[in-house]
Motif scaffolding. Structure first.
Motif, PDB file in Angstrom:
ATOM      1  N   LYS A  60       0.845  -1.199   0.000  1.00  0.00           N
ATOM      2  CA  LYS A  60       0.000   0.000   0.000  1.00  0.00           C
ATOM      3  C   LYS A  60       0.881   1.250   0.000  1.00  0.00           C
ATOM      4  O   LYS A  60       1.836   1.343   0.776  1.00  0.00           O
ATOM      5  CB  LYS A  60      -0.919  -0.019   1.225  1.00  0.00           C
ATOM      6  N   GLY A  70      -7.762   7.977   6.157  1.00  0.00           N
ATOM      7  CA  GLY A  70      -6.666   7.022   6.315  1.00  0.00           C
ATOM      8  C   GLY A  70      -7.074   5.600   5.964  1.00  0.00           C
ATOM      9  O   GLY A  70      -6.328   4.642   6.191  1.00  0.00           O
ATOM     10  N   ASP A  91      -5.217   2.153   4.410  1.00  0.00           N
ATOM     11  CA  ASP A  91      -4.498   1.154   5.221  1.00  0.00           C
ATOM     12  C   ASP A  91      -5.420  -0.034   5.494  1.00  0.00           C
ATOM     13  O   ASP A  91      -5.019  -1.198   5.420  1.00  0.00           O
ATOM     14  CB  ASP A  91      -4.068   1.747   6.575  1.00  0.00           C
ATOM     15  N   LYS A 151      -0.988   8.849  13.166  1.00  0.00           N
ATOM     16  CA  LYS A 151      -1.751   8.513  11.964  1.00  0.00           C
ATOM     17  C   LYS A 151      -0.971   7.664  10.959  1.00  0.00           C
ATOM     18  O   LYS A 151      -1.493   7.355   9.885  1.00  0.00           O
ATOM     19  CB  LYS A 151      -2.257   9.779  11.293  1.00  0.00           C
TER      20      LYS A 151
HETATM   21 MG    MG Z   1      -2.356   7.350   6.080  1.00  0.00          MG
END
Ligand code: MG
Ligand code: ADP
Ligand code: ASP
Length: 411
Positions: A7, A151, A154, A209
């Motif tokens: 990723k 986010g 992920d 984060k």
């Molecule tokens: Mg991120």
């Protein structure tokens, strides 16, 4: 031959040049004979830009339409990436969440993955293609486009790694791994070689984060070892793994901060059974997560209730609460958006006393007032004024000797 999920975050694919560089890196793995599934974020800044545009259209943007809009960010990068792979002579195919069929619930802008169909991905992999999946997005059983929360790429990556039973899941980002605190605000931060899922869960939930919290929860549940590393170097990063005995010796492994929350106080509430549920039920029914809660008893059968929510949920919470306040006869509702949550995290805390008091002492020495405190087995969090964020992080990092070379986390 291994199956690897890789990723790449927003900064890693922040320009066409960077996308070409990532393609070169992926190509090397493919040429070594591995099967590679690539998960991409939108270009850095793009999701914020799209949210800004949404805010120009509607004061509280419609959540379904927000998802329609946000999902475009990742569509751009996966298509460009697949082109770059083809240009380099490697067959690749880009797939949106609904093409893969990453099935989610219908909670727009914070949907949860229910199931991933792996058939199409497998067919492309078996045909020798690199499969490029849009992070952060899915589809409901009714065909509605959803996104997984900020986010969320992920989470897409880890969920795919679990569903495909991949040999490894690599999270490439703009720093070299998970650090003792955010390296961008504390120059003394050091890279942690290995960290447990539980510690990473706390660090992520408290503001680090570098990994989105749900991705860590999934990795723990499905035993997916995560390797967090840099897109811009070949160095080994941080492994997030199951706990082993050696790791227990760490007292405090990381310091986090979060400026994402707001504090709300409902004043002079009648102190009687059922009041807390009247306050919090409509909030949770709206899908809003409440973090810390504090209740102060006043004289005369009255109480003040203070709690924190994400700033993104703040306006909606205030609207709900003003109505509740009128219903239950509370005096007023006040709020503060300029707060930060500072936390210390470490599995070693389980067996040591005095960690919290050291934290409070450090804050006192720096003249920082603590507004709220929360603890768990492996963390202590304090709410303070936002302007003291960096000062608090640096002072705690040094007080717990995280910058010292003899820490067990040192390489
Ligand atoms: Mg991120
Ligand atoms: P990506 O776009 O690759 O997903 P993010 O911006 O989401 O990257 O996460 C990486 C950032 O996380 C780093 O640039 C760093 O500023 C921040 N960060 C916060 N806490 C930590 C920590 N403890 N270790 C590493 N990075 C951290
Ligand atoms: N593009 C999304 C975000 O900025 C998802 C991600 O980057 O993981 O939050």
């Amino acid at each position: 031959m291994a199956l690897i999920v890789q990723k790449f975050g927003g900064t890693s694919v922040g320009s066409t040049e960077k996308i070409k560089n990532v393609a070169k890196r992926v190509l090397r793995y493919q040429q070594q004979g591995h099967q590679v599934v690539v998960v991409l974020s939108a270009m850095s800044g793009q999701t914020d830009r799209l949210l800004g545009w949404a805010g120009e259209m509607q004061r509280l943007p419609d959540l379904r339409e927000t998802d329609m809009l946000l999902a475009t960010g990742e569509q751009v990068t996966i298509a460009l990436f697949a082109m770059a792979m083809k240009e380099a002579g490697c067959d690749a195919v880009s797939l949106l969440g609904d093409q893969v069929r990453i099935l989610t619930d219908a909670m727009h802008t914070k949907a949860r993955i229910r199931e991933i169909e792996t058939g199409l991905i497998r067919r492309h992999l078996d045909a020798g293609r690199v499969v490029v999946v849009a992070g952060f997005q899915g589809v409901t059983a009714e065909g509605e486009i959803t996104t997984l929360g900020r986010g969320g790429s992920d989470t897409t990556a880890v969920a795919l790694a679990a569903a495909l039973k991949a040999d490894s899941c690599e999270i490439y980002t703009d720093v070299e791994g998970v650090y003792t605190t955010d390296p961008n605000i504390c120059a003394q931060a050091r890279k942690i070689k290995m960290i447990t899922y539980d510690e990473m869960l706390e660090l992520a939930s408290l503001g680090a984060k570098v990994l989105e919290i749900r991705s860590v929860g999934l990795a723990k549940r499905y035993k997916v070892p995560l390797h967090v590393r840099s897109t811009f170097s070949e160095n080994e990063g941080t492994w997030v793994v199951e706990e082993d005995r050696l790791m227990e010796s760490m007292l405090v492994s990381g310091i986090t901060y979060s400026r994402k929350e707001a504090r709300i106080t409902i004043k002079a509430v009648p102190d009687q059974p059922g009041v807390a549920s009247k306050i919090f039920l409509p909030i949770s029914n709206a899908g809003i997560l409440v973090d810390m809660i504090l209740q102060n008893t006043r004289e005369g059968q009255l109480t003040d209730i203070t709690f924190t929510v994400l700033r993104t949920d703040y306006l909606r919470t205030m609207e709900i609460l003003k109505q509740t306040a009128a219903e239950i006869g509370a005096e007023s509702v006040s709020s503060d958006e300029s707060i930060a949550k500072i936390s210390i995290v470490g599995v070693g805390m389980r067996n040591h006393s005095g960690i919290a008091s050291t934290m409070f002492q450090v804050m006192a020495n720096e003249g920082i007032n603590i507004m709220m405190i929360a603890t768990s087995e492996i963390k202590v969090s304090c709410i303070i004024a936002e302007k003291y964020t960096e000062l608090a992080v640096r002072a705690l990092h040094s007080a717990f000797a995280l910058d010292k070379v003899n820490q067990p986390t040192e390489e």
